[in-house]
Enzyme design. Sequence first.
Site, mmCIF file in Angstrom:
data_model
loop_
_atom_site.group_PDB
_atom_site.id
_atom_site.type_symbol
_atom_site.label_atom_id
_atom_site.label_comp_id
_atom_site.label_asym_id
_atom_site.label_seq_id
_atom_site.Cartn_x
_atom_site.Cartn_y
_atom_site.Cartn_z
ATOM 1 N N ASN A 14 0.873 -1.177 0.000
ATOM 2 C CA ASN A 14 0.000 0.000 0.000
ATOM 3 C C ASN A 14 0.904 1.219 0.000
ATOM 4 O O ASN A 14 1.528 1.525 1.011
ATOM 5 C CB ASN A 14 -0.902 -0.033 1.244
ATOM 6 C CG ASN A 14 -1.725 1.234 1.375
ATOM 7 O OD1 ASN A 14 -1.775 2.050 0.454
ATOM 8 N ND2 ASN A 14 -2.379 1.404 2.517
ATOM 9 N N LYS A 16 0.099 4.307 -0.210
ATOM 10 C CA LYS A 16 -0.479 5.500 0.441
ATOM 11 C C LYS A 16 -0.205 6.734 -0.429
ATOM 12 O O LYS A 16 -0.199 6.614 -1.648
ATOM 13 C CB LYS A 16 0.067 5.632 1.873
ATOM 14 C CG LYS A 16 -0.083 4.327 2.652
ATOM 15 C CD LYS A 16 0.225 4.444 4.120
ATOM 16 C CE LYS A 16 0.049 3.076 4.780
ATOM 17 N NZ LYS A 16 0.211 3.145 6.240
ATOM 18 N N HIS A 101 -9.277 1.526 4.937
ATOM 19 C CA HIS A 101 -7.980 1.615 5.614
ATOM 20 C C HIS A 101 -8.119 2.532 6.835
ATOM 21 O O HIS A 101 -8.851 3.512 6.805
ATOM 22 C CB HIS A 101 -6.914 2.152 4.658
ATOM 23 C CG HIS A 101 -5.540 2.042 5.232
ATOM 24 N ND1 HIS A 101 -5.047 2.960 6.133
ATOM 25 C CD2 HIS A 101 -4.590 1.100 5.080
ATOM 26 C CE1 HIS A 101 -3.832 2.580 6.499
ATOM 27 N NE2 HIS A 101 -3.530 1.457 5.888
ATOM 28 N N GLU A 103 -6.390 4.808 7.999
ATOM 29 C CA GLU A 103 -6.133 6.243 7.782
ATOM 30 C C GLU A 103 -7.359 6.915 7.179
ATOM 31 O O GLU A 103 -7.665 8.060 7.497
ATOM 32 C CB GLU A 103 -4.890 6.410 6.888
ATOM 33 C CG GLU A 103 -3.625 6.072 7.674
ATOM 34 C CD GLU A 103 -2.523 5.414 6.868
ATOM 35 O OE1 GLU A 103 -2.555 5.490 5.624
ATOM 36 O OE2 GLU A 103 -1.639 4.799 7.485
ATOM 37 N N GLU A 173 -5.181 -4.834 10.465
ATOM 38 C CA GLU A 173 -4.099 -3.881 10.692
ATOM 39 C C GLU A 173 -4.364 -3.121 11.994
ATOM 40 O O GLU A 173 -5.139 -2.162 12.001
ATOM 41 C CB GLU A 173 -4.032 -2.871 9.542
ATOM 42 C CG GLU A 173 -3.770 -3.494 8.186
ATOM 43 C CD GLU A 173 -3.168 -2.493 7.209
ATOM 44 O OE1 GLU A 173 -2.107 -2.804 6.658
ATOM 45 O OE2 GLU A 173 -3.733 -1.410 7.018
ATOM 46 N N GLY A 179 3.000 2.075 10.719
ATOM 47 C CA GLY A 179 3.987 3.136 10.565
ATOM 48 C C GLY A 179 4.709 3.486 11.853
ATOM 49 O O GLY A 179 5.418 4.484 11.918
ATOM 50 N N SER A 218 3.728 -2.340 10.211
ATOM 51 C CA SER A 218 5.182 -2.454 10.390
ATOM 52 C C SER A 218 5.746 -3.799 9.933
ATOM 53 O O SER A 218 6.682 -4.317 10.548
ATOM 54 C CB SER A 218 5.563 -2.173 11.845
ATOM 55 O OG SER A 218 5.206 -0.849 12.202
HETATM 56 P P1 13P Z 1 3.355 0.183 7.509
HETATM 57 O O1 13P Z 1 3.781 -1.103 6.881
HETATM 58 O O2 13P Z 1 4.109 1.367 6.989
HETATM 59 O O3 13P Z 1 3.281 0.092 9.000
HETATM 60 O O4 13P Z 1 1.825 0.431 7.007
HETATM 61 C C1 13P Z 1 0.920 -0.582 7.116
HETATM 62 C C2 13P Z 1 -0.296 -0.209 6.372
HETATM 63 O O5 13P Z 1 -1.035 0.671 6.776
HETATM 64 C C3 13P Z 1 -0.592 -0.922 5.131
HETATM 65 O O6 13P Z 1 -1.869 -0.639 4.682
#
Ligand code: 13P
Length: 256
Positions: A14, A16, A101, A103, A173, A179, A218
């Site tokens: 992803n 982002k 997601h 976010e 997740e 992150g 992560s």
């Molecule tokens: P990270 O791998 O950067 O922690 O992000 C995970 C994520 O949100 C994938 O959709």
Amino acid sequence: MLLHKMRKKLLLGNWKMNKLASEAKEFALASAPFAALAKKNNIEIGVAPTYLSLATVKEFASKDMIVAAQNVHFMDHGAYTGEVSVPMLKEFGIDWVIIGHSERRAYDNETNQKCHDKMKVLFENNMVPVYCVGETLAEFEAGQTKAVVGRQVREGLADFSADDVKRLVVAYEPVWSIGTGKNASSEIAEDICGFVRETLRDMFGSVADEIRVLYGGSVKPVNVKEYLSCPNVDGALVGGASLKIESFEELLTNIL
Ligand code: 13P
């Protein structure tokens, strides 16, 4: 054969809000060797670029790579400024979409109901939602993980049929691990991915054994194998570590 062995492993990046279209193209052009390696080892791989890079990545990446959108609107067209619809994605051959997601749940008011409306359109169009679920740190610390994730699964997927959800992918997740470098342990990942599958089984019956449940948060080359060794973890949804070609390749080679 064990049931989980029927499910093809899936490694999805992803991206982002990262990468210019020119950078996305560079990644796509380099994808042939590792896409071939993944195919040879019966692993599915893919990336979810921004809307502006979707067409470029679709055009230049290996045909064995899944190219997914990060969001979609549930209407076909109309007065929805800033949105993109299913027919617009389909015109470019995009049929995978990340839904809900954390976010987007946090910054764009993406509710379970909205996720449901979007997945309804995706199922109607034979597309694949990657439905993200996961609890916040406060919810985790309060011991509410299963209550929260259970509600996300039940409300997001309410009223669909077993036939609809056979194309579904779910990604667990935990928000506190995204992150942050603060991984959920593989025990937690297995426990909650297993719980997601049990919830799916309760709702849809035996098709739950065909639905892939991914872990995200992560995930790095160094820990990806540990997650994918868990019986109920069928793959990974990876943010940061999917951005660089070398790192994406390493994620793949570390799970072979
Ligand atoms: P990270 O791998 O950067 O922690 O992000 C995970 C994520 O949100 C994938 O959709």
